[in-house]
Design a protein around this motif. Structure first.
Motif, PDB file in Angstrom:
ATOM      1  N   PRO A  91      42.896  49.084  20.322  1.00 15.39           N
ATOM      2  CA  PRO A  91      44.053  49.048  21.430  1.00 15.39           C
ATOM      3  C   PRO A  91      45.361  49.454  20.963  1.00 15.39           C
ATOM      4  N   GLY A  92      45.406  50.028  19.566  1.00 16.93           N
ATOM      5  CA  GLY A  92      46.561  50.604  19.073  1.00 16.93           C
ATOM      6  C   GLY A  92      47.836  49.352  18.995  1.00 16.93           C
ATOM      7  N   ASP A  93      47.280  48.301  18.622  1.00 19.03           N
ATOM      8  CA  ASP A  93      48.440  47.166  18.413  1.00 19.03           C
ATOM      9  C   ASP A  93      48.607  46.918  16.936  1.00 19.03           C
ATOM     10  N   THR A  94      49.812  46.283  16.765  1.00 23.08           N
ATOM     11  CA  THR A  94      50.241  46.099  15.275  1.00 23.08           C
ATOM     12  C   THR A  94      50.785  44.961  15.376  1.00 23.08           C
ATOM     13  N   PHE A  95      51.028  44.181  14.249  1.00 24.55           N
ATOM     14  CA  PHE A  95      52.083  42.899  13.800  1.00 24.55           C
ATOM     15  C   PHE A  95      52.608  43.234  12.533  1.00 24.55           C
ATOM     16  N   TYR A  96      53.759  42.435  12.510  1.00 21.73           N
ATOM     17  CA  TYR A  96      54.700  42.486  11.328  1.00 21.73           C
ATOM     18  C   TYR A  96      55.347  41.214  11.083  1.00 21.73           C
ATOM     19  N   ARG A  97      55.101  40.644  10.266  1.00 25.74           N
ATOM     20  CA  ARG A  97      56.017  39.231   9.626  1.00 25.74           C
ATOM     21  C   ARG A  97      57.355  39.632   9.773  1.00 25.74           C
ATOM     22  N   ASN A  98      58.315  38.796  10.100  1.00 23.91           N
ATOM     23  CA  ASN A  98      59.711  39.224  10.294  1.00 23.91           C
ATOM     24  C   ASN A  98      60.331  39.580   8.879  1.00 23.91           C
ATOM     25  N   SER A  99      59.642  39.260   7.883  1.00 23.74           N
ATOM     26  CA  SER A  99      60.291  39.148   6.519  1.00 23.74           C
ATOM     27  C   SER A  99      59.851  40.614   6.248  1.00 23.74           C
ATOM     28  N   VAL A 100      59.102  41.436   6.596  1.00 20.54           N
ATOM     29  CA  VAL A 100      58.642  42.656   6.108  1.00 20.54           C
ATOM     30  C   VAL A 100      58.697  43.634   7.300  1.00 20.54           C
ATOM     31  N   ARG A 101      59.282  43.291   8.610  1.00 17.88           N
ATOM     32  CA  ARG A 101      59.714  44.205   9.678  1.00 17.88           C
ATOM     33  C   ARG A 101      60.398  45.217   9.305  1.00 17.88           C
ATOM     34  N   GLY A 102      60.271  46.399   9.362  1.00 16.80           N
ATOM     35  CA  GLY A 102      61.378  47.678   9.044  1.00 16.80           C
ATOM     36  C   GLY A 102      61.486  47.988   7.688  1.00 16.80           C
ATOM     37  N   ARG A 103      60.522  47.213   6.853  1.00 11.92           N
ATOM     38  CA  ARG A 103      60.088  47.906   5.403  1.00 11.92           C
ATOM     39  C   ARG A 103      58.799  48.204   5.308  1.00 11.92           C
ATOM     40  N   PHE A 104      57.821  47.438   5.717  1.00 13.41           N
ATOM     41  CA  PHE A 104      56.492  47.686   5.476  1.00 13.41           C
ATOM     42  C   PHE A 104      56.004  48.423   6.880  1.00 13.41           C
ATOM     43  N   THR A 105      55.038  49.470   6.719  1.00  9.47           N
ATOM     44  CA  THR A 105      54.473  50.126   7.820  1.00  9.47           C
ATOM     45  C   THR A 105      53.027  50.165   7.729  1.00  9.47           C
ATOM     46  N   ILE A 106      52.111  49.754   8.549  1.00 10.08           N
ATOM     47  CA  ILE A 106      50.702  49.788   8.631  1.00 10.08           C
ATOM     48  C   ILE A 106      50.157  51.062   9.342  1.00 10.08           C
ATOM     49  N   SER A 107      49.024  51.470   8.735  1.00  8.64           N
ATOM     50  CA  SER A 107      48.472  52.505   9.472  1.00  8.64           C
ATOM     51  C   SER A 107      47.064  52.462   9.043  1.00  8.64           C
ATOM     52  N   ALA A 108      46.134  53.270  10.148  1.00 10.77           N
ATOM     53  CA  ALA A 108      44.743  53.430   9.930  1.00 10.77           C
ATOM     54  C   ALA A 108      44.243  54.738  10.040  1.00 10.77           C
ATOM     55  N   ASP A 109      43.445  54.958   8.965  1.00 12.43           N
ATOM     56  CA  ASP A 109      42.649  56.284   9.210  1.00 12.43           C
ATOM     57  C   ASP A 109      41.042  56.156   9.400  1.00 12.43           C
ATOM     58  N   THR A 110      40.808  55.916  10.742  1.00  9.35           N
ATOM     59  CA  THR A 110      39.528  55.443  10.998  1.00  9.35           C
ATOM     60  C   THR A 110      38.318  56.291  10.508  1.00  9.35           C
ATOM     61  N   ALA A 111      38.637  57.538  10.386  1.00 14.51           N
ATOM     62  CA  ALA A 111      37.578  58.392   9.846  1.00 14.51           C
ATOM     63  C   ALA A 111      37.199  58.027   8.200  1.00 14.51           C
TER      64      ALA A 111
END
Length: 125
Positions: free
Chosen positions: A54-74
């Motif tokens: 679905p292309g959804d992400t979530f970040y806890r407030n304490s890390v938002r803007g500093r951490f980035t999550i990504s996925a390589d499904t292959a």
């Protein structure tokens, strides 16, 4: 489902690390993958999540803007890019998957499975 984390280490405040989480026995069409961290004496907390289909992400407030999550499904791999690290980010970091947290609503670790051994992140000068 089983997940394995890597990429932790010792870094100075303000530095960066990239954690990797490899999933086996899963399809990213069916699972959201979350990153969690835990320090001794405290509960494991969810800091991020990605649900590739679905292309959804979530970040806890304490890390938002500093951490980035990504996925390589292959590669069945989820990454957590951590920038501007702070001493409070010191913890053991874990990843796990969930069929229930499909839209990455941040429900927390109880509905996640396939926990790995974790990877340690230490932020210190």
């Amino acid at each position: 489902a089983q997940f394995e984390e890597s990429g932790g280490g010792l870094v100075q405040p303000g530095g960066s690390l990239r954690l990797s989480c490899i999933g086996s026995g899963i399809s990213f069409d069916d699972y959201a993958v979350g990153w969690f961290r835990q320090v001794p004496g405290k509960e494991r907390e969810q800091i991020s999540c990605i649900s590739p289909k679905p292309g959804d992400t979530f970040y806890r407030n304490s890390v938002r803007g500093r951490f980035t999550i990504s996925a390589d499904t292959a590669k069945n791999t989820v990454y957590l890019e951590m920038n501007n690290l702070k001493p409070d980010d010191t913890a053991d970091y874990y990843c796990a998957g969930s069929r229930l947290d499909w839209h990455c609503s941040g429900y927390g670790p109880k509905i996640y499975t396939g926990w790995g051994q974790g990877t340690q992140v230490t932020v210190s000068s």
